[in-house]
Design a protein around this motif. Structure first.
Motif, mmCIF file in Angstrom:
data_model
loop_
_atom_site.group_PDB
_atom_site.id
_atom_site.type_symbol
_atom_site.label_atom_id
_atom_site.label_comp_id
_atom_site.label_asym_id
_atom_site.label_seq_id
_atom_site.Cartn_x
_atom_site.Cartn_y
_atom_site.Cartn_z
ATOM 1 N N ASN A 1 0.826 -1.216 0.000
ATOM 2 C CA ASN A 1 0.000 0.000 0.000
ATOM 3 C C ASN A 1 0.856 1.260 0.000
ATOM 4 O O ASN A 1 0.465 2.280 -0.578
ATOM 5 C CB ASN A 1 -0.933 -0.010 1.211
ATOM 6 C CG ASN A 1 -2.080 -0.995 1.043
ATOM 7 O OD1 ASN A 1 -2.416 -1.379 -0.077
ATOM 8 N ND2 ASN A 1 -2.666 -1.414 2.136
ATOM 9 N N VAL B 1 1.801 1.866 -3.427
ATOM 10 C CA VAL B 1 0.673 2.448 -4.168
ATOM 11 C C VAL B 1 0.624 3.952 -3.939
ATOM 12 O O VAL B 1 0.529 4.742 -4.885
ATOM 13 C CB VAL B 1 -0.655 1.789 -3.735
ATOM 14 C CG1 VAL B 1 -1.842 2.543 -4.331
ATOM 15 C CG2 VAL B 1 -0.700 0.340 -4.175
ATOM 16 N N HIS B 2 0.701 4.336 -2.671
ATOM 17 C CA HIS B 2 0.624 5.764 -2.349
ATOM 18 C C HIS B 2 1.798 6.545 -2.952
ATOM 19 O O HIS B 2 1.611 7.660 -3.440
ATOM 20 C CB HIS B 2 0.614 5.953 -0.827
ATOM 21 C CG HIS B 2 -0.725 5.688 -0.211
ATOM 22 N ND1 HIS B 2 -1.838 6.462 -0.465
ATOM 23 C CD2 HIS B 2 -1.145 4.709 0.638
ATOM 24 C CE1 HIS B 2 -2.873 5.978 0.200
ATOM 25 N NE2 HIS B 2 -2.481 4.916 0.878
ATOM 26 N N ASN C 1 2.014 5.379 -7.571
ATOM 27 C CA ASN C 1 1.006 5.071 -8.606
ATOM 28 C C ASN C 1 0.805 6.233 -9.576
ATOM 29 O O ASN C 1 0.693 6.025 -10.779
ATOM 30 C CB ASN C 1 -0.293 4.599 -7.952
ATOM 31 C CG ASN C 1 -1.227 5.724 -7.553
ATOM 32 O OD1 ASN C 1 -2.021 6.176 -8.359
ATOM 33 N ND2 ASN C 1 -1.143 6.183 -6.312
ATOM 34 N N ASN C 2 0.802 7.452 -9.073
ATOM 35 C CA ASN C 2 0.627 8.597 -9.979
ATOM 36 C C ASN C 2 1.870 8.833 -10.838
ATOM 37 O O ASN C 2 1.756 9.180 -12.022
ATOM 38 C CB ASN C 2 0.291 9.845 -9.171
ATOM 39 C CG ASN C 2 -1.133 9.805 -8.624
ATOM 40 O OD1 ASN C 2 -2.038 9.302 -9.282
ATOM 41 N ND2 ASN C 2 -1.321 10.303 -7.417
ATOM 42 N N ASN D 1 -2.901 13.734 -10.356
ATOM 43 C CA ASN D 1 -3.555 12.616 -9.685
ATOM 44 C C ASN D 1 -4.460 11.904 -10.685
ATOM 45 O O ASN D 1 -5.423 12.487 -11.190
ATOM 46 C CB ASN D 1 -4.365 13.124 -8.484
ATOM 47 C CG ASN D 1 -4.923 11.979 -7.654
ATOM 48 O OD1 ASN D 1 -4.725 10.806 -7.984
ATOM 49 N ND2 ASN D 1 -5.609 12.306 -6.584
ATOM 50 N N THR E 1 -5.557 5.478 -6.790
ATOM 51 C CA THR E 1 -5.054 5.034 -5.483
ATOM 52 C C THR E 1 -6.040 4.099 -4.780
ATOM 53 O O THR E 1 -5.659 3.019 -4.311
ATOM 54 C CB THR E 1 -4.773 6.257 -4.597
ATOM 55 O OG1 THR E 1 -3.909 7.147 -5.310
ATOM 56 C CG2 THR E 1 -4.104 5.844 -3.294
ATOM 57 N N ASN E 2 -7.293 4.513 -4.717
ATOM 58 C CA ASN E 2 -8.273 3.703 -3.980
ATOM 59 C C ASN E 2 -8.535 2.355 -4.654
ATOM 60 O O ASN E 2 -8.880 1.386 -3.986
ATOM 61 C CB ASN E 2 -9.587 4.479 -3.848
ATOM 62 C CG ASN E 2 -9.428 5.673 -2.922
ATOM 63 O OD1 ASN E 2 -8.606 5.654 -2.013
ATOM 64 N ND2 ASN E 2 -10.204 6.720 -3.168
ATOM 65 N N LEU F 1 -5.309 -0.018 -3.679
ATOM 66 C CA LEU F 1 -4.996 -0.385 -2.286
ATOM 67 C C LEU F 1 -5.596 -1.741 -1.947
ATOM 68 O O LEU F 1 -6.664 -2.110 -2.450
ATOM 69 C CB LEU F 1 -5.522 0.678 -1.329
ATOM 70 C CG LEU F 1 -4.783 2.016 -1.339
ATOM 71 C CD1 LEU F 1 -5.522 3.027 -0.468
ATOM 72 C CD2 LEU F 1 -3.350 1.854 -0.856
#
Lengths: 159, 234
Positions: free
Chosen positions: A7, A10-11, A14-15, B58, B62-63, B66
């Protein structure tokens, strides 16, 4: 790699990963799909991937998926020059010009530029991601910048 | 390496990449100062870099990406280690408890260790019910007799004699006052830890007072065929 580390990856990335693919493909939807596919593969291989190298692993996977996507869709012929609309449209911002110049580069050179300028990777790290040695990365980067430089110079002459 | 017309672009590239030392950088700048036709090229090389973006766009993934932490609880190493230990402990405890219950009366040697016997396999796992009458025996509760067999076949007759003794020694239909139902339940258990065979003989005696009417009837003497009367008044 536990879920917590996944996770965090991911944070953190990901962007950035999606931007890399987006700039590489000039296709935001495909970039999102490839980013999700890369993270899905990361989740499936979470017990094998070293968390300290997860960033490089993600970019490598995303790059390979992007190359597969390009091969499948072949947006431009390899021998074609830049699209005509780019030559004739007005360029008011150097940022736009550089981004458009990026599109005339081969995928490998474009990837190196993106990884170097956006992600700040060293030659060695880029080589690990793209499976190249340091000298090859430097040569490809030189060629890529030279093409961008010539593109910008040509446009100045046109304008 | 001396800076020349052929390699000036390479030097300009390295200059912007940050691959040159301070002295090399000075040499490049001096060369361009002396050759002003390369000033435009020097600027264009500087512009060939992607502009720095302070914020990353963005993409809203993200959601979706996860994962919930509960899905990999089984991957935790402490569970991988403790689960087999707990399982083995539970099985051992269960086995030990079962063994203790079957060999409660097992005699111990002087060193407080159980006697080791070899295995003797006999098929005496039958339940025999004997019906016998005994006048003198009081009513008793079932008494388990535990016999530890020895390996030697010599001991077998002894055990058999012990087992058979209540059957053979009991007088049958001698006195009809009390009816004793004696059931002998012989069970052999082979111990897994030691090579001993535990034979448990349960003798169950059910004493039952015969009804008075039956008692009276039982006292009637019936003459047998070889009965010779001696009393002339008979």
């Amino acid at each position: 790699m536990p879920t917590k580390s996944y996770n965090k990856a991911v944070h953190d990335y990901n962007n950035r990963l999606c931007r890399f693919v987006d700039k590489l493909l000039q296709n935001t939807d495909a970039a999102k799909d490839i980013t999700q596919e890369a993270y899905l593969r990361l989740w499936e291989n979470r017990n094998k991937v070293d968390f300290n190298k997860v960033r490089a692993w993600l970019f490598t996977t995303a790059y390979r998926l992007s190359i597969d996507f390009i091969k499948q869709h072949k947006r431009f012929d390899k021998n074609s020059e830049m699209p005509e609309k780019w030559v004739h449209q007005e360029h008011s911002d150097l940022k736009d010009v550089v981004h458009q110049a990026l599109q005339i580069l081969p995928e490998l050179q474009r990837s190196i530029i993106l990884l170097k300028d956006y992600e700040g990777y060293s030659y060695i790290e880029i080589g690990e991601i793209l499976n190249l040695n340091e000298s090859q990365v430097k040569v490809y980067l030189f060629r890529a910048r030279k093409k961008i430089k010539e593109y910008i110079g040509d446009l100045r002459l046109v304008i | 390496v001396k800076i020349e017309k052929e390699n000036i672009e390479s030097f300009i590239f390295d200059y912007h990449e940050g691959n040159l030392s301070d002295s090399e950088k000075t040499e490049v700048l001096n060369y361009i100062h002396n050759h002003p036709e390369y000033e435009v090229a020097f600027t264009l090389w500087a512009q060939s870099y992607l502009p720095h973006e302070s914020t990353v766009k963005n993409y809203g993934l993200t959601n979706h990406l996860l994962q919930t932490p509960s899905t990999d609880w089984y991957n935790k190493s402490w569970i991988k280690i403790t689960a087999p230990i707990l399982l083995i402990s539970f099985i051992s405890f269960f086995y030990h408890t079962t063994e203790e219950s079957t060999s409660l009366s097992t005699p111990h040697t002087k060193n407080n260790t159980r006697k080791q016997h070899s295995v003797v396999k006999t098929k005496v796992t039958t339940t025999t019910e004997l019906k016998s009458t005994n006048t003198n025996k009081p009513k008793e509760t079932p008494t388990p007799i535990v016999i530890h067999k020895l390996v030697d076949n010599k001991s077998r007759p002894e055990i058999n004699s012990i087992i058979e003794s209540p059957i053979s020694s009991t007088p049958i239909e001698t006195n009809p006052t009390i009816e004793i139902n004696t059931s002998i339940n012989i069970q052999e258990t082979k111990s897994n830890t030691s090579d001993s065979v535990i034979t448990v003989v349960n003798i169950t005696e059910t004493n039952k007072k015969v009804d008075e009417s039956k008692k009276k009837k039982s006292y009637k003497i019936k003459p047998t065929t070889d009965f010779i009367p001696t009393n002339p008044n008979f």
